[in-house]
Every structure is written in C-alpha cells, then in structure tokens.
Design an enzyme around this catalytic site. Structure first.
Site, mmCIF file in Angstrom:
data_model
loop_
_atom_site.group_PDB
_atom_site.id
_atom_site.type_symbol
_atom_site.label_atom_id
_atom_site.label_comp_id
_atom_site.label_asym_id
_atom_site.label_seq_id
_atom_site.Cartn_x
_atom_site.Cartn_y
_atom_site.Cartn_z
ATOM 1 C CE LYS A 71 -2.668 0.841 3.653
ATOM 2 N NZ LYS A 71 -2.116 -0.349 4.273
ATOM 3 C CB THR A 73 5.048 0.199 -2.783
ATOM 4 O OG1 THR A 73 5.974 -0.275 -1.806
ATOM 5 C CG2 THR A 73 5.704 0.203 -4.143
ATOM 6 N NE ARG A 94 -0.209 5.044 8.714
ATOM 7 C CZ ARG A 94 -0.414 3.751 8.949
ATOM 8 N NH1 ARG A 94 -0.739 3.338 10.151
ATOM 9 N NH2 ARG A 94 -0.295 2.872 7.983
ATOM 10 C CE LYS A 105 5.479 -2.933 7.453
ATOM 11 N NZ LYS A 105 4.551 -1.785 7.417
ATOM 12 C CB ALA A 273 -4.864 1.013 10.900
ATOM 13 C CG PHE A 301 -3.313 -2.908 9.264
ATOM 14 C CD1 PHE A 301 -2.284 -3.730 8.810
ATOM 15 C CD2 PHE A 301 -3.201 -2.383 10.533
ATOM 16 C CE1 PHE A 301 -1.189 -4.040 9.604
ATOM 17 C CE2 PHE A 301 -2.106 -2.684 11.345
ATOM 18 C CZ PHE A 301 -1.103 -3.508 10.877
ATOM 19 C CG PHE A 382 4.165 -8.986 -6.916
ATOM 20 C CD1 PHE A 382 5.308 -8.874 -6.143
ATOM 21 C CD2 PHE A 382 3.008 -8.347 -6.489
ATOM 22 C CE1 PHE A 382 5.299 -8.140 -4.958
ATOM 23 C CE2 PHE A 382 2.988 -7.610 -5.313
ATOM 24 C CZ PHE A 382 4.140 -7.513 -4.546
ATOM 25 C CD1 TRP A 410 8.811 -2.583 -4.649
ATOM 26 C CD2 TRP A 410 9.357 -3.850 -6.410
ATOM 27 N NE1 TRP A 410 9.869 -3.386 -4.269
ATOM 28 C CE2 TRP A 410 10.221 -4.172 -5.331
ATOM 29 C CE3 TRP A 410 9.515 -4.527 -7.623
ATOM 30 C CZ2 TRP A 410 11.216 -5.143 -5.442
ATOM 31 C CZ3 TRP A 410 10.510 -5.484 -7.726
ATOM 32 C CH2 TRP A 410 11.351 -5.793 -6.642
#
Length: 557
Positions: A71, A73, A94, A105, A273, A301, A382, A410
């Site tokens: 999200k 990205t 954020r 992560k 979130a 999220f 992807f 990406w």
C-alpha cells in the site's frame, strides 16, 4: 533487482529547500534538519488556512496477508505518476514505528522505485517526533506517580490509574509490571504497564490536533484514571497540559521530505490502524491540501480498519472528504484469501483461487461505495502474476463496474503508474455524495459499534463482556457516549478471528473492554486478543541490520 535500501542509497536527493520551492515555499518557511529534511514552520502553516483545498485521494487495501499488498509503495508511486503527468502533487504518509521496523517488517518508507527519502533516517530517528511523543507520555506518567507520592491532593486511586507508559519498540515483557518497589522514597507500589508509542493517546492527539491551542486543550482532556469516588481525573486537574504542550510543540509541525523522483511528501504521525486510528496527522494532510492540487494519503491495514477510521474519525476533524479511493490488492493476496497456500503463490497459477478470494476485495469496495466515494482498484503487479490470473481479476472488476488498473511502480517508478494516475484523476471528477457511517453525537456507543460490525465487517452480532457493559454505563454517566469509536481488531480478517479469511459472514464480534481516549476524542473498543504492546518475532528484522565503517546502513529492508 537491487533491494530497497540499495536503490535509495544510489539515488541523488535534491536539497529540501529545492523541493520546497516546487510548492511555492521559501527557505524561511522551513526548519531544516540537515540538508534533506525539514519541518514546515507553524507561521507558514497558519498563513495557508484560507487557501482552497486540492483533491484528496485515500489509498487503502484489502485485508492484508503475509503475501503483502504494498500500500505504501502504491501511494508513493501514484504520487510520482501524478507528478509525471503534470499534476501538482503531494504525498502525506505516517512515520514508521521502530517496533515493526526492528521486528516483523524492516523499513516502512515504500519500496523499490517508489520510496520516500532519506529512507534510513525516516525509518530510524527521523526528526525526533516519536521520541517527543514517548517522552511526553512518560513525563505524564511520572507526574501522576509524583502527585501520589507528594500527598495525592486529587485523591487518585492507584488501583484505577489507566495511563500507561510507552516505548517505541516491541517488548512483551513490559506489558504488565509493578512499579514503586524499594521503600517509601521510591514511590507508591502499584501495577502498571507499557504500550507501544504508536498506540499512545498522545500519538492520536498529535495526529488529530488542528493547532497548538487545540493540542493543549486535547492534552488537558486526557483522563489518566479515577479518584477514590470513581470520578475521572484529567491532565487539566493535574495542571500539566502546558508542560506537555511545550514538549510537543516542535513535533506538531509536519516533516517535509521527497520521493526518489523528488515529489514532495509530508511524513508525520504514526498511529497503528489495528489498535489506533491509522492515519497521518490532520495538520499534514490539511496543509498538503493547501499546497498541492492532488494529495495522496494512506490509511493503515485494510479498508475495514484504516479507511473506516479515516472516514469516521479523521474526516470530521479534517473537514474534507476524499474525492476518490484507491483500493490496493495483489494477485497473490487474493489467492491466499481464496485458499491458496503461501508456498504455492509464486509457482502455481490458480485462477480459481483468485476468483474465490475476490470476495474480500469486493466487500472492501462495497464499504467505500457505501460512503459515496468513487473507487479505483489498483493492482500491485508482481512478476509471477500470470495473464490468466490478471484477466480473471479484470473481468470480476468489470462485472461490478469498478476500474481495475495494473501498476508496476515498485519496478518501474512513475512510468508504472501512469494509467492508474489517469484513472484517479477521472475518478476525482465524478460525483461524490459522502455519507458518514454514523453521526457520533446522535448515536450511542452500542449503535456505532453495531453499524461498524454489521455494515463494514459483515458480521451479524456484537457481544460485550461484563467489564465492557459496566464501562459503557460509566461512560454514559461521564458524558462520553457521543464520541466516535475506534475499533482495535485484527487486521487479517474482517472478523475478530485472524484465521477467517476471504469474506466471513454470520460471525459475532466480542468487545472485551474499552479504553476512553477523551483527549483524542474517541473511545477504543478492544476485540479478540489484540495487544497494545506487540512482541518481537523469533527472528526480528533487526538481525539483518548493520552499519559499515563509513556509516552506510545495511539490511534495512
């Protein structure tokens, strides 16, 4: 392909003063933190209040899976793509928390060729906002315990103090502790605990405050616990709101940085979130709307958490509703919602799993349409996605008349998001008949929760523990029933059971307890086994991180 940090380190940043110039800002408008990052001075923010607003695009997603959705990205890539097609654009994100950065992560500043920079600094200490929030929170905790030690003029009941200390790292050992041991000079013994900084009410207040004056009022409204007569005790009773505001005055100013392609971005505030409201600061978003024609922001999220809270908690304060919503999904996450195993996602084409998992995406689309906002689906592409899988998803979106656009930001930066950017511009020109889920002042806590559970999650009923029922009666006596509700729920499912993927139906949500955050202006409802202080995994991401002799950072995503 190079990893994220290699791409970031090889990219040449512009001085932040040059980035600011594209927004019509001058050097005197900035408080510079080195060459490549700055805070926007409050006087400049205040001078913009009468400027007209640009278009606001909210980026959200389906229910997340271990396969990842990307999200952030997509948010960064869309901002760069809008800039490339000639739109004056800003991004509002954020700040990353050290907890997930060092835990599950790794970095959280986008990825590939869709990143904000300087990514190492943003992911670590940045401009010190997280430290300021942590210090302010813990200063209040110290003031509370000192007040009790020095005679307890307010008659605070040590057994009913609700204010916790915080730390911006995952540390399960601190969830429940005892303080004040060691004799009379070391404080009054009592039970206490730590939350993670991003779950702190101070974080929520910083992100919802609209001015220094409003910040001070909200800090004064914080309820720290109850006295011996079970009446709430506030920061204003302790006369500490001025000192707390002083600690936060610089942190309230939004941080200006840039993407790899020099699109300006505010990165400010960082509530989770699943346990908080999951949006960047009102001040950052509102200021971006005054400076740019298009503002891209994200909510944490899935849309059942971050987007619902954005629309029902942040939007009334922001006084601006999104002009369009981008719903992010991936083929592999849809396959997981459709029953595919994680190990098979890359190797096995599974069109039927895509079709089965589409119900999760469809529910989130329906939820955003329920608010009356145009929706565009952005597919984070992807290399392992097959033509048959992509075609199947496109057909499913066509059947419900929702634009479905492939994006490869990406891998390809802004060039991979041009079609999505054009679709978003078109969506922003469509009719927008925003309808909130509820009017907070006109509905009870139970009614608000029932609407969220039944209309947004798709559940059938809500149950309350005895503790939660007693709290609601107490809240009614205290006049707190008119606040919005911030649901603390697993991000992995529309239900409160993380194992129920896709689109579960007929389930019951259990509210085990509430946390009143009166300064922030909402009531947190805790469901399931959601924790406000996460733990570290068996092999934290920090194990891969290092710094070389020349100061080069490695392993940060």
């Amino acid at each position: 392909m190079k990893n994220d940090i290699q791409i970031a380190q090889e990219n040449e940043m512009l001085p932040i003063v040059n980035v600011a110039e594209t927004l019509g800002l001058v050097e005197d408008d900035l408080k510079q933190y080195g060459k490549y990052k700055a805070k926007l001075d409050w006087n400049k923010i205040d001078s913009l209040k009468n400027e007209s607003d640009g278009k606001l695009i909210l980026v959200t997603a389906i229910s997340p899976t271990p396969a990842g959705e990307g999200k952030s990205t997509m948010t960064v890539g869309l901002g760069d793509a809008l800039s490339k097609i000639g739109k004056k654009t800003m991004i509002a994100l954020r700040e990353p928390s050290m907890g997930p950065t060092m835990g599950m992560k790794g970095g959280a500043a986008g990825g590939g060729y869709a990143q904000v920079q300087p990514m190492e600094e943003i992911n670590l200490h940045f401009t010190g906002d997280m430290h300021a929030i942590t210090t302010t929170n813990n200063a209040l905790a110290a003031f509370i315990d000192n007040h009790i030690q020095q005679g307890n003029e307010l008659n605070i009941d040590p057994r009913r103090i609700t204010w916790k200390r915080v730390l911006d790292i995952n540390d399960r050992a601190l969830r429940n502790i005892v303080i004040g041991l060691g004799g009379a000079t070391n404080g009054v013994p009592r039970e206490d605990g730590f939350d993670i900084t991003v779950a702190s009410e101070i974080m929520a207040i910083l992100c919802l405050a609209t001015s220094l004056e409003n910040l001070k009022k909200r800090l004064g409204d914080i309820v720290i616990g109850y006295n011996m007569n079970r009446k709430p005790v506030t920061v204003r009773d302790l006369q500490m709101e001025g000192a707390l505001t002083l600690l936060l005055k610089d942190a309230l100013e939004p941080n200006l940085v840039q993407t790899l392609y020099h699109t300006p971005a505010f990165v400010h505030g960082g509530p989770f979130a699943n346990i908080a409201h999951g949006c960047n600061s009102v001040i950052a978003t509102k200021t971006a709307l005054k400076l740019a024609d298009y503002v891209i922001t994200e909510a944490g999220f899935g849309a059942d958490l971050g987007a619902e809270k954005f629309l029902d908690i942040k939007t009334p304060v922001l006084e601006k509703t999104p002009d369009a919503v981008v719903m992010v999904a991936t083929i592999r996450s849809l396959k997981m919602h459709g029953g595919a195993e994680m190990a098979s996602l890359k190797e096995v084409e599974d069109v039927e799993a895509v079709k089965a998992g589409f119900v999760n995406l469809q529910k989130h689309i329906e939820n955003m349409q329920r608010y009356g906002i145009p929706v565009v689906v952005g597919i984070n592409q992807f290399v392992h996605d097959t033509p048959a899988e992509l075609t199947a998803l496109q057909r499913l979106c066509d059947e419900i008349n929702i634009p479905c656009i492939l994006a490869s930001t990406w891998e390809n930066g802004p060039d991979g998001g041009i079609e999505l950017a054009e679709a978003v511009v078109d969506a922003c020109e469509q009719s927008n008949q925003f309808q909130p889920l509820y009017i907070a002042e006109d509905t009870s806590i139970q009614e608000k929760i029932s609407k969220i559970v039944k209309e947004i999650y798709g559940g059938s009923d809500v149950q309350y523990t005895n503790k939660a029922q007693n709290q609601m009666r107490q809240f009614a006596r205290n006049g707190w029933g008119n606040f919005p509700v911030c649901m603390a729920k697993t991000q992995y499912s529309l239900s409160d059971d993380p194992k129920k993927l896709a689109r579960p139906e007929g389930f019951t949500i259990t509210i085990r307890e509430f946390v009143p955050k009166i300064g922030a202006g909402f009531i947190v409802a805790l469901t399931g086994d959601i924790l406000t202080m996460p733990g570290l995994p068996k092999k934290p991401a920090a194990l891969n991180m290092d710094v070389l002799e020349d100061g080069t950072v490695t392993g940060l995503f």
